[in-house]
Design a protein around this motif. Structure first.
Motif, PDB file in Angstrom:
ATOM      1  N   TYR A  33      -2.897   9.202  -3.156  1.00  0.00           N
ATOM      2  CA  TYR A  33      -3.276   7.823  -2.907  1.00  0.00           C
ATOM      3  C   TYR A  33      -4.450   7.817  -1.928  1.00  0.00           C
ATOM      4  N   ILE A  57      -5.856   5.221   1.132  1.00  0.00           N
ATOM      5  CA  ILE A  57      -5.562   4.021   1.920  1.00  0.00           C
ATOM      6  C   ILE A  57      -6.856   3.383   2.403  1.00  0.00           C
ATOM      7  N   HIS A 117      -4.010   0.030  -0.707  1.00  0.00           N
ATOM      8  CA  HIS A 117      -4.620   1.125  -1.457  1.00  0.00           C
ATOM      9  C   HIS A 117      -6.010   0.737  -1.958  1.00  0.00           C
ATOM     10  N   ALA A 169       2.720   4.943  -4.309  1.00  0.00           N
ATOM     11  CA  ALA A 169       2.861   3.944  -3.256  1.00  0.00           C
ATOM     12  C   ALA A 169       4.051   4.257  -2.358  1.00  0.00           C
ATOM     13  N   ASP A 200      -0.536  -1.898  -3.914  1.00  0.00           N
ATOM     14  CA  ASP A 200      -1.114  -0.894  -4.819  1.00  0.00           C
ATOM     15  C   ASP A 200      -2.274  -1.500  -5.606  1.00  0.00           C
ATOM     16  N   CYS A 201      -3.246  -2.020  -4.848  1.00  0.00           N
ATOM     17  CA  CYS A 201      -4.445  -2.636  -5.425  1.00  0.00           C
ATOM     18  C   CYS A 201      -4.085  -3.724  -6.441  1.00  0.00           C
ATOM     19  N   ALA A 230       3.089   7.036  -0.061  1.00  0.00           N
ATOM     20  CA  ALA A 230       2.236   6.527   1.014  1.00  0.00           C
ATOM     21  C   ALA A 230       3.080   5.880   2.107  1.00  0.00           C
TER      22      ALA A 230
END
Length: 315
Positions: free
Chosen positions: A300, A302, A67, A76, A42-43, A79
């Motif tokens: 989200y 991707i 992400h 997340a 998640d970044c 996703a």
């Protein structure tokens, strides 16, 4: 039967490898070789994505998702749910506090006892005092706003049947709240007691701002009870104001020369003004989220996917 492990990852470059090793060892011990692990970065500001890429290069059954920016734990999870192919989906944390070697307890409830969802319950939680307080507030919120049974304990470690996850994916709103999605899909849910470990690296990614955002997602996305409370509260204040107005009129008639206090009048105005602003803010929150949903804001985004094609072709 195939199992899918979904793990949101944030600041876990030092712990993620141990979690994967533990999952692999447990699946080998249970003689279950048909499983996949889906890791969602998640970044994360550290080298978590590098760790995920390294794990994916060594294991074809590990899918890596990256992400484009930080969307939060629940986004997340959503996703990851889009890429599962297993019959049972298991969600757990990336920090090792949720014991992957006790996943058989969750699976036994879902498979053998035919529960739709099995949540891990911790006899002794190893979270910080702030995180425990946040969990308590979240517990009260889900009971009041979402109708969660009081005896049910909700955690980030749970196993669910595939049809539950498929139904959750029908939610297209910009602010997913996994607990609310589970509760609106089924009530055939149970708890399983497992151990909860101390955190060995780093600190929880949940601060007050993120917890507040999580609670807002919960009650604005899945309940109109706050609006009803505002309506009832406004009606009650209006009734009290009417009674007070009658009291002032009668008092003025009985004692016309008596001076009525300016401070009490200002207090009433401040209370009413504050209540009006609170209700307007609440309505604005709902309207704002409707506006964002109408504009198709994504749950989200991707940036990269690793190993998904190989897993898809293998199946």
């Amino acid at each position: 039967m195939k199992y899918s492990f979904v793990i949101p990852c944030y600041r876990s470059e030092k712990t993620l490898g141990k979690v994967i090793d533990e999952i692999q060892a447990k699946m080998s011990e249970m003689n279950h070789q048909d499983y996949e692990i889906i890791l969602i970065n998640d970044c994360s500001p550290d080298n978590t994505w590098g760790t995920i890429r390294n794990l994916c290069s060594k294991n074809e059954n590990i899918i890596g998702i990256n992400h484009a920016k930080n969307f939060g734990q629940h986004a997340a999870l959503m996703a990851g749910f889009h890429f599962v192919s297993g019959d049972i989906v298991i969600c757990l944390d990336d920090d090792g506090q949720t014991p992957a070697n006790e996943v058989d307890k969750l699976l036994a409830k879902v498979i053998d006892e035919d529960y739709d969802v099995a949540y891990a319950e911790y006899a002794h939680k190893q979270h910080s005092g702030f995180r425990n307080w946040g969990s308590h507030v979240n517990k009260v919120m889900t009971e009041v706003m979402l109708g969660k049974p009081k005896e049910l304990y909700i955690s980030s470690y749970f196993a669910a049947k595939r049809y539950i996850v498929d139904e959750m994916l029908n939610y297209k709103g910009a602010y997913p709240y996994v607990i609310g999605l589970v509760l609106r899909t089924t009530r055939n849910i149970c708890n399983v007691e497992v151990n909860h470990r101390e955190r060995t690296e780093g600190a929880s990614g949940y601060n007050f701002k993120k917890l507040l955002g999580l609670w807002m997602n919960g009650f604005t996305s899945f309940s109109i009870l706050p609006l009803r409370i505002a309506s009832y509260g406004g009606s009650a204040i209006a009734f009290i104001g009417f009674i007070y107005a009658l009291y002032v009129i009668i008092r003025k008639i009985v004692a016309p020369t008596e001076y009525l206090g300016w401070s009490s009048t200002m207090a009433v105005l401040l209370i009413l003004g504050g209540l009006i602003l609170l209700v307007l803010g609440l309505i604005g929150e709902y309207v704002g989220r409707i506006f964002i949903s109408i504009n198709n804001s994504p749950q989200y985004v991707i940036k990269n996917i690793i190993n998904y094609d190989s897993v898809e072709n293998k199946n």
